[in-house]
Design a protein around this motif. Structure first.
Motif, short mmCIF file in Angstrom:
data_model
loop_
_atom_site.label_atom_id
_atom_site.label_comp_id
_atom_site.label_asym_id
_atom_site.label_seq_id
_atom_site.Cartn_x
_atom_site.Cartn_y
_atom_site.Cartn_z
N LYS A 109 32.68 11.68 1.41
CA LYS A 109 32.45 10.74 -0.32
C LYS A 109 33.16 9.93 -0.16
N THR A 110 32.99 8.82 0.50
CA THR A 110 32.32 8.14 1.31
C THR A 110 32.30 7.45 1.93
N LYS A 111 31.55 6.34 2.76
CA LYS A 111 30.81 6.05 4.29
C LYS A 111 30.75 4.79 3.82
N ARG A 112 31.95 3.52 4.59
CA ARG A 112 31.47 2.03 5.54
C ARG A 112 31.07 1.94 6.85
N GLN A 113 30.33 0.90 6.48
CA GLN A 113 30.18 0.34 8.05
C GLN A 113 30.60 -1.17 8.29
N THR A 114 30.83 -2.04 9.02
CA THR A 114 31.53 -2.92 9.35
C THR A 114 30.78 -3.57 10.21
N TYR A 115 30.85 -4.44 10.72
CA TYR A 115 30.79 -4.99 12.27
C TYR A 115 31.36 -5.13 12.81
N TYR A 116 31.75 -5.32 14.12
CA TYR A 116 33.07 -5.43 14.83
C TYR A 116 33.04 -6.19 15.97
N ALA A 117 33.67 -7.07 16.00
CA ALA A 117 33.70 -8.11 16.43
C ALA A 117 34.43 -7.72 17.99
N LYS A 118 34.65 -8.78 19.48
CA LYS A 118 35.57 -9.40 20.12
C LYS A 118 35.58 -10.00 20.85
N CYS A 119 36.40 -10.51 21.19
CA CYS A 119 36.95 -11.92 21.91
C CYS A 119 38.10 -12.20 23.31
N ALA A 120 36.98 -12.12 23.64
CA ALA A 120 38.26 -12.28 25.56
C ALA A 120 38.22 -13.74 25.65
N LYS A 121 37.26 -14.45 25.64
CA LYS A 121 37.53 -16.13 25.92
C LYS A 121 36.96 -16.92 24.71
N LEU A 122 38.02 -18.14 24.49
CA LEU A 122 37.31 -19.33 23.35
C LEU A 122 36.02 -19.97 24.03
N THR A 123 35.22 -20.63 23.16
CA THR A 123 34.58 -20.96 23.41
C THR A 123 34.63 -22.73 23.65
N SER A 124 35.23 -22.98 22.68
CA SER A 124 35.39 -24.31 22.66
C SER A 124 37.31 -24.11 21.84
N ILE A 125 38.01 -25.16 22.12
CA ILE A 125 39.00 -25.69 21.55
C ILE A 125 39.04 -27.06 20.96
N LYS A 126 39.00 -27.50 19.53
CA LYS A 126 39.19 -28.74 18.91
C LYS A 126 40.32 -29.50 19.55
N ASN A 127 40.43 -30.68 19.98
CA ASN A 127 41.51 -31.69 20.56
C ASN A 127 42.43 -31.79 18.70
N ASN A 128 41.88 -32.04 17.69
CA ASN A 128 42.78 -31.82 16.56
C ASN A 128 43.09 -31.24 15.89
N LEU A 129 44.03 -30.13 16.90
CA LEU A 129 44.93 -29.28 15.75
C LEU A 129 46.91 -29.15 15.32
N THR A 130 46.48 -30.68 15.49
CA THR A 130 47.74 -30.75 15.01
C THR A 130 48.82 -30.21 14.19
N ASN A 131 47.12 -30.10 12.83
CA ASN A 131 48.09 -29.49 11.55
C ASN A 131 48.42 -28.69 11.11
N VAL A 132 47.95 -27.30 12.37
CA VAL A 132 48.26 -25.97 12.15
C VAL A 132 49.61 -26.01 12.64
N GLU A 133 50.37 -24.90 11.60
CA GLU A 133 51.54 -24.36 11.73
C GLU A 133 51.37 -22.69 11.84
N GLN A 134 52.70 -22.31 12.65
CA GLN A 134 52.30 -20.82 13.18
C GLN A 134 53.72 -20.93 11.85
#
Length: 262
Positions: A109-134
């Motif tokens: 009936k339908t066939k859909r293709q998407t890109y699939y990506a993965k991450c095993a290590k971040l390239t950088s971490i920004k310093n100002n992340l204090t306003n992000v809440e869980q």
């Protein structure tokens, strides 16, 4: 030889799946959650002449997901799938599903293709992340309201009840940024298991875009999961969105296919 797998095969099964835990996110998660002996879930394995497991086929409800590390009996897997009168969906990595597709005897009936990506290590971490809440389960309503306000998520089937449940049971987590006393940006996971997790629902309200908020949410989310030893993966359709993900450490690992049959 292809046969049903049981709990006795669990070690061999996970030894096959673990080296590509991001690619096998759904198979790993479903086996960890429901095991090998459910009416709605079954797992088959193909063994070579030395008795080594070389391929796995998972059935969950009406959907089938195959995985193989190398060559496998695609026709044999297709026969299992085609003999299921309830079969409606096939999904998986393109190089694997593409070998099964020609042998299926149901109408596509339908066939859909998407890109699939993965991450095993971040390239950088920004310093100002204090306003992000869980987010906690109590934030479910505000998160769903935010997603419903973003056009890209108009067709989302997420509900407040489901969001609250997944935040409570540990199969999902979300981070967000608040401004003007409301949530304006977020990033979440889905289908978390002991080895991997999928990043989903990366969204920002229109009036708050181009401030790096979504990237901040993703960095905090991804860093937390990577610190736990989990690989991250995501689907994307838009190459420009893919460029954003790649800047923080995601790499393309192929295409994910989703087939629907009549």
């Amino acid at each position: 030889m292809i046969r049903r797998l049981t709990q006795n095969d669990h070690e061999a099964c996970f030894n096959l799946l673990k080296p590509r835990s991001a690619e096998n996110l759904f198979i790993i998660g479903d086996i960890e959650a429901y095991g090998y002996n459910q009416e709605f879930q079954k797992v088959w394995g193909e063994f070579n002449d030395r008795g080594e497991l070389v391929a796995v086929l998972l059935k969950y409800q009406e959907n089938y997901i195959p995985y193989a590390s190398n060559s496998f009996n695609a026709e044999g897997f297709a026969e299992i799938i085609s003999n299921d009168p309830n079969f409606k969906f096939l999904s998986g990595l393109k190089e694997i599903t593409g070998k099964i597709e020609p042998y299926l005897n149901k109408q596509l009936k339908t066939k859909r293709q998407t890109y699939y990506a993965k991450c095993a290590k971040l390239t950088s971490i920004k310093n100002n992340l204090t306003n992000v809440e869980q987010a906690s389960p109590q934030d479910a309503e505000a998160l769903v309201e935010l997603l419903n306000s973003v056009p890209e998520f108009n067709d989302s089937i997420i509900t407040v009840e489901r969001k609250r449940r997944t935040l409570s049971d540990g199969t999902s987590r979300s981070f967000f940024i608040k401004e003007d006393e409301k949530m304006v940006s977020t990033a979440s996971t889905a289908a978390e298991n002991s080895l991997s997790a999928m990043v989903i629902a990366v969204a920002t309200l229109e009036n708050y875009k181009k401030r790096g908020y979504a990237t901040k949410c993703m960095l905090v989310l991804c860093n937390q999961l990577l610190q736990e030893g989990k690989e991250l993966c995501l689907f994307y359709d838009n190459p420009s969105a893919g460029a954003i993900y790649k800047r923080i450490g995601f790499e393309d690992i192929g295409y994910w296919m989703m087939y629907t049959y009549i």
